[in-house]
Design a protein around this motif. Structure first.
Motif, mmCIF file in Angstrom:
data_model
loop_
_atom_site.group_PDB
_atom_site.id
_atom_site.type_symbol
_atom_site.label_atom_id
_atom_site.label_comp_id
_atom_site.label_asym_id
_atom_site.label_seq_id
_atom_site.Cartn_x
_atom_site.Cartn_y
_atom_site.Cartn_z
ATOM 1 N N SER A 45 0.806 -1.214 0.000
ATOM 2 C CA SER A 45 0.000 0.000 0.000
ATOM 3 C C SER A 45 0.836 1.260 0.000
ATOM 4 O O SER A 45 1.702 1.446 0.850
ATOM 5 C CB SER A 45 -0.910 0.021 1.219
ATOM 6 O OG SER A 45 -1.585 1.256 1.272
ATOM 7 N N HIS A 95 1.976 -2.761 -5.899
ATOM 8 C CA HIS A 95 0.993 -1.876 -5.295
ATOM 9 C C HIS A 95 0.568 -0.850 -6.328
ATOM 10 O O HIS A 95 0.934 -0.949 -7.492
ATOM 11 C CB HIS A 95 1.531 -1.229 -4.016
ATOM 12 C CG HIS A 95 2.611 -0.227 -4.242
ATOM 13 N ND1 HIS A 95 3.882 -0.588 -4.603
ATOM 14 C CD2 HIS A 95 2.611 1.120 -4.151
ATOM 15 C CE1 HIS A 95 4.618 0.508 -4.730
ATOM 16 N NE2 HIS A 95 3.880 1.553 -4.472
ATOM 17 N N CYS A 96 -0.183 0.146 -5.891
ATOM 18 C CA CYS A 96 -0.853 0.999 -6.862
ATOM 19 C C CYS A 96 0.082 1.911 -7.646
ATOM 20 O O CYS A 96 -0.368 2.648 -8.503
ATOM 21 C CB CYS A 96 -1.945 1.819 -6.184
ATOM 22 S SG CYS A 96 -1.277 3.038 -5.071
ATOM 23 N N GLU A 156 -5.430 -1.471 0.067
ATOM 24 C CA GLU A 156 -5.750 -1.021 -1.287
ATOM 25 C C GLU A 156 -7.177 -1.449 -1.623
ATOM 26 O O GLU A 156 -7.732 -2.325 -0.973
ATOM 27 C CB GLU A 156 -4.768 -1.604 -2.310
ATOM 28 C CG GLU A 156 -3.373 -1.040 -2.137
ATOM 29 C CD GLU A 156 -2.680 -0.753 -3.463
ATOM 30 O OE1 GLU A 156 -3.096 -1.320 -4.485
ATOM 31 O OE2 GLU A 156 -1.730 0.030 -3.453
ATOM 32 N N SER A 166 -10.187 0.737 -8.090
ATOM 33 C CA SER A 166 -9.070 1.378 -8.781
ATOM 34 C C SER A 166 -8.586 0.619 -10.010
ATOM 35 O O SER A 166 -7.853 1.155 -10.822
ATOM 36 C CB SER A 166 -7.906 1.611 -7.801
ATOM 37 O OG SER A 166 -7.439 0.383 -7.304
#
Lengths: 173, 1048
Positions: free
Chosen positions: B471, B497-498, B766, B771
């Motif tokens: 995250s 992760h993002c 997340e 997303s």
């Protein structure tokens, strides 16, 4: 420069016709060209608004702010500083008469009363019921030798007496 | 003031004495201002000549004067007040405030100067050699008493206790907390109070912002110091406030009509911060924050804002285990934000106390423990489902109209969002039905089940059947421990992760060109030094508002601003040149700029020859991109492109900022590469003032990547495929070398894909259901998993699909570090305990790691940082002790290093020290509009919301500003469709459709739409195109073709 321009950008105000339409824009551009900065054209731009609407509304201020890249708050600060910009609608004819010392001695208050009687406005500063007249008193029009001087719209009239008032009002009605 | 509104007014927390700003060290020696940007900035703004080497600022000439009989040496140009502050002599001020223009209007700081005929204003008068100043002479004191007495004539003295006692809590407007700045001065000079009935003037009035969810005014206590006016105009460069009705009725007005919405207010709260009397004050959610608690916090904790990548330091006020208020640090402290915050930082802090917070671990019903093993015995058909609507279903539900934006009108006249089954404000909270498939469990049960199932899947299906999403919202320490657990404990590199969804293409392009993954420079050089600022595809004033204000201040100082954006965002409206391009045509634009620079011979030949490879190939590649051709492709007039190119190349110091507008494309890596070519060919990198800054979106996306939460790298971007690196990590983690995989793992977008081998997942903070691109598909994919564990604050759209949900801690409930967009590692400090049985995230991960068989011998985050520093060469010199104050900008290779404000002064971190230019060709977006789908849709952030809305939609003030999803639609298109502002429209893409309300706005061009992605009830990513960039695997969030249908 609104963050989230929406249709509601000037919502709330009753819609007045835009001042800076094509012709207005041309006139403003000509004015702006006379000064070193855009902001310097603020007073003339506000005059354009007042000429078109008869007063400077929040909508008019917003338009000027947008056109000259100023903030609406700044424009309001300037509008509220000068007494000659009207922040409320006024009558079609705007009468300013001097009640400062010399004129007062010469009977300006009677002239004021005569104007109220002739126009039907209830008191100084208030617009007559037919919307045609607003009478206000001002500080010194610079004609102490010709008391009582009156500025009626853009016309300067000297030596006004209570007796001459009805004829003057009749001429503009 | 509106009587029904429960409000809280707080004393301004300006610190008491004169000297916040000059340290004891500086009192003895003004010659050296130790590495403090705030201090130097303060002097630079006043026109001092300052010299700078890499660490120190120096003044050029100095003068000596005496104040109250003490000698002091100050730089030439300092005011008497500056000198007095240097001696810690407290000269009273009201209108003066650090970094604001001096107006000298309050006349309170007047002091006696020997030989001067009258008192002089200390804030405005320059100190002179040999001057003898007395600050408290009878004349000066008499003047102050009379000035204060005049201000008191319009001050509500009846609400002040006449004997100078603190006013009782509950007196209207004065809710404890001691006297405010003005009242303290009244006491200091023993000014007699007169009851209000003896006042000759009425109390002051002014615009009051009735109905405002965050900031209100009570102008009866306004003393017209105009700090708010100047703070708004000069620090935030907005100008919402001004003084009107000048004369005896002078007052502070909000815009032209009292409505902050019409005056471009961004609710940053700078006015609240500077107000000396609390006339401008915050509105706080009264039920969650009773005023007695807010007025008297137990302590204030310095931490870092949890939202964007700017990394603002904030002070969290704590009372009874809750953050009750957020204030910003004193303006002269050395913080990345210079003490400013944006609306999210200052008002978006109440989500940790939201009723939806998870207080105990949840286990999906159906999991039962028999003979020491957990088995799922629930009905299979309902596995990972609930009684809820899926994201897919929610898109089609009707949406209420957005309420009229009507701050500044009486409360009674405000329209309200209709309540009913579709009430979005209830949908913001977790619906009760979402909890139904779960039961509360003990930590022991939850941990046991998670480790049993992850181990089982690893054993039965191999390590690569597991994946973890780390995250970017959590600390470096937590991300480090998590990736360590999956790499060494479960033997897989499926760690991501993002960042994959935001700057992965920037990282891919920067790695290829410069072998770097972070910004080369600092935000402060952009603000203070850059001559040209090129902002490409970044809506800085909304997505990174504090940095946005710095860019606006830079422009005000004289820097030229070039903005390349498809929308007329605020910076575009202010820009010297707005390159108003069509979506996805960036490569053509940058290539044409470069070709124009080459034809005008403006490229930096020496830099190209000495510091780069591959220029000739790039030159050949950009040659076909003439201005004319670029105009055809991008829609930007050739003259604008030429002018922008010349401006950028001439500099002399040009900084480049970019964000998602460039990266979230199927050609994202190419787009960034073409921008890097432009930077390298003009040599606009590696100098103070010529910065390359990919503006990071999340508070710690930089840090999470730095500590190895990405599939192909360990910490510090050390390749997992390199056996030597593997050996080092195996030693550090005390595991056999073979247990660490040499194969780079799957990326976020490859994990959640058809044919992905992943069967079990651990998701840490997340929310991929919102997303991910093509979320309808993602939702089905997650439902088909064998096991899913989620660690989060709330039962998010993703967590509701989990088998186990572990309640974690918010930013205010943990210790650790974040890394901001300029590589600054800063301390996050714990302000309160997590609610209920929720635990610190690090604690959870350590226990899980131990249960999974990988000992994590850490007692606290400090020990984790010690291990990170040991395995991360560029963080080797980092310790918690050294991170106090403004933190450190890595690389910090050893204990002596003070970090680096900018990099690459003489070499790039590549093998031979040179950067590589990579020729790229323009490729149109993978999905173009046609007759059926004539609109090009863009997605992005709004000012008031954050990503999947998990936090901001539970922050009361923020959600009140943007309560419902809207799509921006050009007025001409709206007229053609017969759609009015607020009307429902249906957006249909090749993948899905959603219902949403229209917001008519000329910020978008014709045939374009802008859809914020924060709202689950109108999830933007139902529509977006999951086409991926071939290098970085970032999806094309920014371009997809849609059709708009009136839905009335």
């Amino acid at each position: 420069m609104s963050q989230t321009t929406g249709a509601g950008a000037v919502a709330g105000a009753e819609s007045l016709p835009p001042v800076f339409d094509e012709a207005g824009r041309r006139e403003l551009d000509a004015v702006v060209a006379r000064y070193p900065t855009k902001a310097a054209a603020l007073l003339p731009a506000l005059w354009m608004v007042q000429r078109k609407h008869g007063w400077v509304s929040p909508q008019g201020m917003a338009e000027v702010a947008e056109a000259l890249a100023l903030t609406p708050a700044y424009v309001k600060g300037v509008v509220t500083f000068y007494s000659m910009y009207h922040q409320h609608p006024v009558g079609t004819h705007f009468v300013q008469l001097c009640t400062t010392t010399p004129c007062n001695v010469c009977g300006a208050e009677k002239v004021a009363e005569a104007f109220l009687r002739a126009t039907g406005a209830k008191r100084l500063g208030e617009t007559s019921p037919d919307g045609a007249w607003t009478v206000v008193e001002v500080e010194c029009l610079g004609a102490c030798g010709f008391a009582t001087p009156v500025l009626l719209d853009d016309d300067f009239i000297e030596s006004v007496t209570p007796e001459s008032v009805p004829a003057i009002v009749a001429r503009y009605r | 003031m509106v009587a029904s509104a429960v409000e809280l007014r707080l004393r301004n927390s300006r610190r008491d004495t004169a000297n916040q700003f000059v340290s004891a060290e500086a009192v003895t020696s003004w010659r050296r201002i130790y590495n403090s940007r705030a201090k130097a900035q303060y002097f630079l703004a006043r026109g001092f000549a300052l010299d700078r080497d890499s660490t120190y600022y120096f003044f050029l000439t100095m003068i000596t004067l005496s104040i109250d009989g003490r000698a002091v040496t100050v730089p030439n140009g300092a005011t008497i007040l500056d000198a007095a502050r240097g001696l810690a002599i407290d000269v009273p001020t009201l209108c003066w405030y650090p970094r604001l223009p001096v107006v000298g209007s309050c006349r309170l700081c007047l002091v006696s100067v020997a030989g001067a005929p009258k008192l002089m204003a200390a804030c405005a008068a320059q100190a002179e050699e040999g001057m003898a100043v007395e600050t408290e002479t009878p004349a000066a004191v008499a003047n102050r008493r009379s000035v204060l007495g005049l201000l008191l004539e319009r001050y509500p003295t009846d609400r002040l206790a006449p004997d100078g006692q603190d006013v009782a809590v509950g007196a209207a407007g004065f809710d404890g907390g001691g006297p405010n700045e003005f009242e303290r001065l009244l006491r200091r000079y023993a000014v007699p109070l007169r009851p209000e009935r003896h006042h000759e003037l009425a109390l002051r009035t002014g615009d009051e912002r009735p109905g405002d969810p965050m900031i209100r005014h009570d102008m009866s206590t306004c003393i017209l110091c105009t700090r708010c006016v100047r703070a708004c105009a000069d620090l935030q460069v907005v100008g919402v406030l001004d003084v009107a009705q000048r004369g005896e009725r002078a007052e502070i007005v909000v815009g032209g009509d009292g409505d902050p919405d019409h005056a471009a207010c961004t609710w940053c709260g700078e006015c609240v911060r500077v107000c000396p009397t609390g006339a401008i004050h915050e509105v706080l959610p009264p039920r969650r924050f009773p005023k007695e608690r807010v007025a008297a916090p137990e302590r204030a904790v310095r931490s870092v804002c949890p939202y964007c990548g700017v990394g603002c330091q904030v002070d969290l006020h704590v009372r009874e285990n809750a953050v009750v208020r957020v204030t910003s640090p004193w303006i002269e402290e050395d913080t990345p934000n210079s003490g400013s915050t944006c609306v999210k930082g200052r008002f978006g802090y109440d989500f940790p106390q939201h009723r939806d917070r998870l207080r105990a671990p949840l286990i999906r019903r159906g999991w039962v423990k028999r003979r020491d093993r957990w088995r799922y015995e629930g009905p299979a058909a309902e596995r990972r489902r609930g009684p809820w609507l899926s994201i897919d279903d929610e898109g089609e539900r009707p949406k209420p109209r957005p309420p009229e934006r009507a701050v500044g009108k009486p409360l009674a006249s405000l329209s309200h969002i209709p309540r009913g089954p579709d009430d979005v404000r209830d949908r913001v909270a977790t619906p009760a039905s979402w909890y139904e498939p779960f039961r509360e469990a003990t930590w022991d049960e939850a941990m046991e089940l998670v480790s049993q199932e992850l181990s089982r899947i690893r054993r039965e299906r191999g390590p690569d059947a597991l994946a973890v999403f780390c995250s970017a919202k959590c600390t470096n320490e937590e991300n480090y421990v998590l990736q360590r657990m999956f790499r060494a404990g479960f033997n897989t590199n499926n760690v991501d992760h993002c960042t994959r969804l935001c700057h992965s293409s920037s990282v891919a392009a920067m790695q290829r060109a410069l072998n770097t993954s972070a910004a080369s420079g600092s935000m402060r050089e952009v603000e203070e030094v850059s001559d040209v600022i090129f902002v490409a595809g970044a809506n800085v004033t909304e997505a990174h508002p504090v940095f946005g204000a710095a860019v606006k201040r830079a422009q005000r100082r004289g820097a030229k601003l070039i903005v390349a954006d498809t929308r007329r965002i605020e910076l575009a409206q202010r820009a010297d040149i707005h390159l108003h391009l069509l979506p996805g045509t960036d490569v053509a634009l940058f290539n044409a700029m470069l070709w124009h620079i080459i034809t005008r011979d403006l490229h930096d030949r020496a830099f190209i020859a000495g510091r780069t490879h591959g220029f000739d190939a790039v030159r050949a590649a950009v040659e076909p991109y003439t201005l004319q051709r670029a105009q055809t492709i991008t829609g930007v007039p050739a003259a604008d492109i030429a002018q922008a190119a010349e401006l950028f190349a001439r500099g002399p110091r040009s900084s480049t900022l970019w964000a998602m507008g460039l990266t979230q494309h199927a050609a994202g890596t190419d787009i960034v590469a073409s921008l890097l070519n432009l930077i390298l060919a003009t040599g606009m990198i590696g100098r103070w003032g010529a910065a390359m800054i990919p503006i990071r979106g999340q508070n710690n996306v930089q840090g999470a990547s730095d500590v190895g939460a990405i599939p192909m790298f360990y910490t510090d971007y050390q390749s997992v495929a390199d056996p030597a690196v593997r050996r080092r990590f195996a030693t550090a983690w005390r595991v056999p070398e073979e247990s660490l995989s040499l194969t780079p793992g799957l990326r976020v977008t490859e994990v959640v894909a058809e044919g992905s081998p992943v069967r079990g997942m651990y998701i840490f903070g997340e929310n991929p259901i919102i997303s991910d691109p093509d979320v309808a598909h993602a939702e089905h994919w997650f439902q088909a998993l064998e096991f899913l564990a989620v660690q989060d604050l709330f039962l998010t759209e993703t967590a509701r699909l989990a088998d186990v949900v572990l309640p974690g801690a918010s930013y205010a409930e943990k210790d650790g570090t974040f890394v901001n967009t300029e590589r600054r590692i800063q301390r996050v400090r714990k302000a309160c305990e997590p609610p209920g049985e929720a635990r610190g995230d690090l604690e959870i991960l350590i226990e899980l790691s131990n249960r999974a068989g990988l000992p994590a011998p850490f007692a606290d985050p400090r020990e984790v940082m010690e291990e990170i520093a040991a395995v991360t060469p560029s963080w080797a010199g980092v310790t918690y002790e050294r991170l106090d104050m403004a933190g450190l900008q890595y690389p910090v290779p050893d204990r002596e290093s003070g970090g680096a404000a900018f990099l690459f002064a003489d070499r790039f971190p590549t093998g031979d020290g040179r950067g590589t230019m990579v020729p790229v060709e323009y490729l149109p977006p993978s999905e173009l509009p046609n007759d059926q789908y004539p609109f090009m849709m863009n997605t992005g952030r709004q000012l008031y919301h954050w990503h999947t809305g998990t936090m901001t939609r539970r922050a009361k003030g923020l959600d009140a500003r943007e309560p419902v999803p809207t799509v921006e639609l050009n007025p001409a298109d709206a007229a053609e469709l017969g759609v009015f502002d607020g009307d429902p429209v249906r957006l249909v893409s090749r993948r899905n459709a959603i219902l949403i309300a229209a917001r008519i706005s000329d910020r978008v061009q014709r045939r374009q739409l802008f859809l914020p992605f924060h709202f689950r009830e109108a999830a933007a990513n139902l529509l977006t195109n999951p086409a991926l960039d071939p290098y970085a695997k970032i999806p094309e969030f920014k371009c997809c073709a849609v059709r708009v249908e009136g839905a009335a």
